[in-house]
Design an enzyme around this catalytic site. Structure first.
Site, PDB file in Angstrom:
ATOM      1  N   THR A   1       0.628   4.269   0.886  1.00 53.28           N
ATOM      2  CA  THR A   1       0.259   5.562   1.940  1.00 53.28           C
ATOM      3  C   THR A   1       1.059   4.502   3.118  1.00 53.28           C
ATOM      4  OG1 THR A   1      -1.306   6.445   0.703  1.00 53.28           O
ATOM      5  CG2 THR A   1      -0.498   6.884   3.429  1.00 53.28           C
TER       6      THR A   1
ATOM      7  N   ASP B   1      -0.762   0.097   6.696  1.00 49.83           N
ATOM      8  CA  ASP B   1      -0.687   0.359   7.990  1.00 49.83           C
ATOM      9  C   ASP B   1      -2.294   1.207   8.555  1.00 49.83           C
ATOM     10  OD1 ASP B   1      -0.870   2.820   6.137  1.00 49.83           O
ATOM     11  OD2 ASP B   1      -0.387   4.027   7.350  1.00 49.83           O
TER      12      ASP B   1
ATOM     13  N   ASP C   1       0.689  -1.058   0.304  1.00 52.76           N
ATOM     14  CA  ASP C   1       0.031   0.053  -0.064  1.00 52.76           C
ATOM     15  C   ASP C   1       0.520   1.038  -0.003  1.00 52.76           C
ATOM     16  OD1 ASP C   1      -1.848   2.059  -0.295  1.00 52.76           O
ATOM     17  OD2 ASP C   1      -2.317   0.966   2.327  1.00 52.76           O
TER      18      ASP C   1
END
Length: 789
Positions: A298, A549, A296
């Site tokens: 980010t 996250d 991912d």
């Protein structure tokens, strides 16, 4: 939650002292008593203990040296696992996200174990619900219960409704009163019933368990045959028992389980030193098998947080330029400040806006109805009464073409994060529509750009995975062009050919799998799609690791073969992941994968050693039992050779560095090596013993010839397994040969191990047979193709 502060003070300190606490066993390690039981009360220890007692009763005490294996196995296993337990427990405490509660009228952060029945628990986006309760306050609160119900859509919660442990908040804020804690909580009861919560599958452990099961069944009849044969053909009861015990003990791979446990435990400790928490021990094996890593953007490629860059007012004609003045009547600064300060738990973009607007710039901006941000909607909004309704979100979701849309796309193509601020006619109308609001209800007022912080270690880490043959998939909910720009800037192959996930097929898993295999970068991916991506890749035979996250990563992390959460991520993310990078360092990932590969590749080497011994003992025992002759060596001989060619080398090989990627098929590969090697070793030993026994030498000299052959053939197996022979492996192999020669040379050691190399003819024949057997073993290994040259 100002209203909550006035009406719900929470428990008092006196009430907390007498309430039931949330005590739940940690899943990261088992108890000390369980470790002791697992290492002491084993089938191996029982069998070896009985055989040891037989030797002490009927044989000589020197032949009972193998009994020390029980003590060594138990002590080493207990020490290593306790060491790993301490590491895991310390890291688990660090990993535990504090729980926000209200006590004595004040907000506090406490450990999850300090939550008590009746506590007033506060919720924000990303918070995991650790106990069951009843909602008493909600401001746009949405809870994801997918881990419990399988339904991916968030559920809006209102006061009076129930919430269950195991779910997590994805949007809005609220509070609930704990009604069930500890082992009474729903998720804990599910775990106890082994429902949806389970340990990662381990092919390695399953394979070893199967080996042990089948070998145990073989030991019983073969051992009985051997005992009968030795008693029937030997006038000396002590000699018969000693010979039978020698064969049975050699059949048992007593050190294989121990070595495997040690390798897992040492791997956990090593990763712990790098602030990496392995929540499930079998996850060590999953690290080695990974061939696709889904990242991912980010929080992984980019560091946590971002910085507000520019606020570009939109001209009445729809264009957006920094040089343009703010349109009359559009209070952009005040609207941005008001939206950013709505949420008590702001996300990264809201925090960046807050940094630029520390406080609301105008009075009277009190929000009525609000829609909190969620990764599925990709926008948030609020009705500020006389100041109007304002919405902030992704341009390609809120806008439907036009100059402003094109300008946002141009900015996103440079890797910049872009949001659009819009005025809306009716907030309720927006929430009643599908995920994309109708364009005629929104008026774009400004584009807001953010600078993303690229991790300094990202490029080197990505290069490592490319070199190791791990395919990367960049999956993000952000604008496709922005994700592509970052991927291209980091040198990711195929980064320029990005796909907008909204164009992907949802009803054709095969087509989706093809596109995932042929492309690397995907933007505008929803949480549900991330889960579909993992499933599609797994259906094409890939072992998938997923990093993340945010709460939008939870479903994919849970379904992936290996879920890796960042330490700064949401509590829900860290709860479902098997591995947590506590220091939030992306550069730790190569060490994580490398450790998994080291463990699995080395255990396979060690398994080859132990099971070669098992198979030569089985064949030798069968042949001796059928032929009715004396067993070629005594238990003390087996103890000596096993220590030099298996026991000592196994510990070095199990902990050695390696970069080999694990492959499926552990069991058949080991069998293809161990069966022919074991058969050839057994035939060579029996032939040497038969050749010596037909001469005029003594039984001790005949057994010594057999021991020489046993050592040389199994030593050659060690050489093959230890390849490629770097300096330390070559030194280890040479040292084992030197130790054996020393044992044959020193009278004290010869006497203890009952060795008598007094007949040169027997010994030379033994060496010659060993050379031929070693050649045949090398040929069989090459034909089987089980080991790298």
């Amino acid at each position: 939650m100002d209203g909550l502060t006035l009406t719900a003070p929470g428990l008092t300190s006196a009430q907390v002292a007498g309430a039931k606490a949330n005590h739940v066993p940690r899943r990261s390690s088992r108890s000390l008593s369980a470790i002791l039981r697992a290492n002491v009360f084993t089938l191996f220890n029982l069998v070896i203990g009985v055989l040891w007692a037989l030797i002490l009763i009927f044989g000589e005490w020197q032949d009972g040296a193998f009994g020390l294996v029980i003590v060594a196995n138990a002590l080493i296993g207990i020490i290593q696992e306790v060491r790993a337990k301490r590491t895991l427990d310390k890291l688990a405490v660090i990993n535990e996200a504090p729980v926000r509660v209200r006590r004595d009228g004040e907000e506090r952060q406490i450990s999850p174990r300090d939550v008590v029945l009746g506590d007033l628990i506060l919720l924000g986006p990303g918070d995991r619900l650790l106990v069951d309760g009843e909602v008493v306050h909600a401001e746009g609160l949405e809870v994801d219960e997918s881990l419990l119900t399988g339904e991916a859509d968030p559920v809006h919660k209102q006061p009076g409704e129930q919430v269950l442990s195991g779910s997590f908040a994805v949007a809005g804020s609220g509070a609930f009163v704990a009604t069930k804690v500890g082992t009474d909580a729903y998720a804990v009861r599910l775990a106890e019933e082994a429902s949806r919560f389970h340990l990662a599958h381990s092919e390695l452990r399953a394979g070893i368990a199967n080996f042990i099961k089948y070998i145990t069944w073989l030991v019983i009849p073969i051992g009985a045959l051997l005992i009968y044969s030795q008693l029937h053909n030997s006038a000396d009861l002590g000699t018969a028992i000693t010979g039978a015990v020698a064969g049975i003990v050699t059949m048992i791979p007593e050190g294989l389980v121990l070595t495997t446990s040690i390798a897992f435990a040492v791997g956990v400790v090593r990763l712990g030193r790098r602030s990496c928490l392995v929540q499930e021990l079998p996850a060590i094996e999953g690290l080695a098998r990974v061939d696709v890593l889904c990242l991912d953007k980010t929080g992984t490629l980019t560091a946590a947080g971002m910085d507000l860059d520019q606020v570009l007012p939109v001209h009445p004609d729809g264009s957006a330029h920094a040089a343009l003045t703010q349109p009359d009547g559009q209070p952009i600064d005040a609207a941005l400040a008001a939206l950013a300060h709505l949420d008590s738990r702001p996300n990264a973009t809201a925090e960046a806006i807050r940094a630029g607007y520390p406080a609301a710039t105008a009075d009277g901006w009190q929000a009525g109805a609000t829609v909190p941000f969620s990764s599925a909607r990709k926008w948030s909004g609020a009705d500020f009464g006389e100041h109007g309704t304002w919405v902030l979100g992704a341009p390609d979701v809120l806008l439907q073409g036009g100059d402003c849309y094109d300008r946002a796309a141009e900015l996103a193509a440079t890797g910049t994060r872009v949001l659009v601020l819009c005025r809306a006619t009716d907030l309720a109308a927006l929430t009643d529509t599908a995920s994309t609001p109708p364009g005629d209800t929104l008026l774009p007022v400004a584009l807001v750009t953010f600078k993303q912080r690229i991790r300094p270690d990202a490029r080197d880490t990505l290069r490592y995975f490319a070199q190791q043959g791990v395919n990367l998939k960049i999956i993000s909910g952000d604008n496709t062009q922005a994700v592509s720009a970052i991927a291209t800037g980091l040198g990711i192959p195929g980064g320029e050919r990005a796909i907008d996930a909204r164009t992907l097929p949802h009803d054709d898993p095969d087509k989706l799998g093809e596109l995932l295999d042929s492309h690397t970068v995907f933007g505008r991916v929803t949480p549900r799609q991330k889960r579909e991506f993992v499933t599609a890749l797994q259906s094409r035979g890939h072992t998938v690791a997923m990093t993340g996250d945010g709460v939008n990563d939870v479903l994919a992390l849970k379904d992936a073969d290996l879920g890796i959460a960042m330490g700064a991520g949401s509590p829900a993310t860290k709860a479902v992941a098997q591995v947590v990078l506590l220091d939030d360092k992306f550069a730790t990932l190569p060490h994580v994968v490398g450790e998994g590969r080291r463990v699995l590749a080395n255990i396979e080497r060690v398994a080859n050693l132990f099971l070669t011994k098992t198979f030569y003992a089985i064949v030798l025992s069968l042949l001796v039992g059928v032929a009715g002759v004396a067993f070629p060596f005594a238990p003390r001989h087996s103890t000596l050779t096993n220590a030099l060619v298996i026991g000592i080398p196994a510990f070095f090989l199990a902990l050695a560095p390696t970069l080999e990627r694990a492959k499926p098929g552990f069991v058949p590969r080991v069998l293809r090596f161990a069966v022919p090697a074991g058969v050839l070793c057994a035939l060579a030993v029996l032939l040497s013993f038969w050749a010596a026994h037909n001469g005029s030498s003594s039984l001790l000299e005949d057994q010594t010839a057999a021991v020489i052959t046993l050592f040389l053939t199994t030593w050659w197996v060690l050489v093959l397994i230890a390849r490629p022979l770097n300096w330390w492996r070559a030194a280890m192999v040479a040292a084992m040969a030197v130790l054996f020669c020393v044992g044959l040379s020193l009278p004290l050691i010869r006497e203890f191990f009952a060795l008598e190399p007094g007949d040169p003819t027997n010994d030379l024949i033994a060496v010659g047979i060993s050379v031929v057997a070693a050649f045949l073993i090398s040929v069989s290994v090459k034909v089987a193709g089980t080991l790298r040259p």
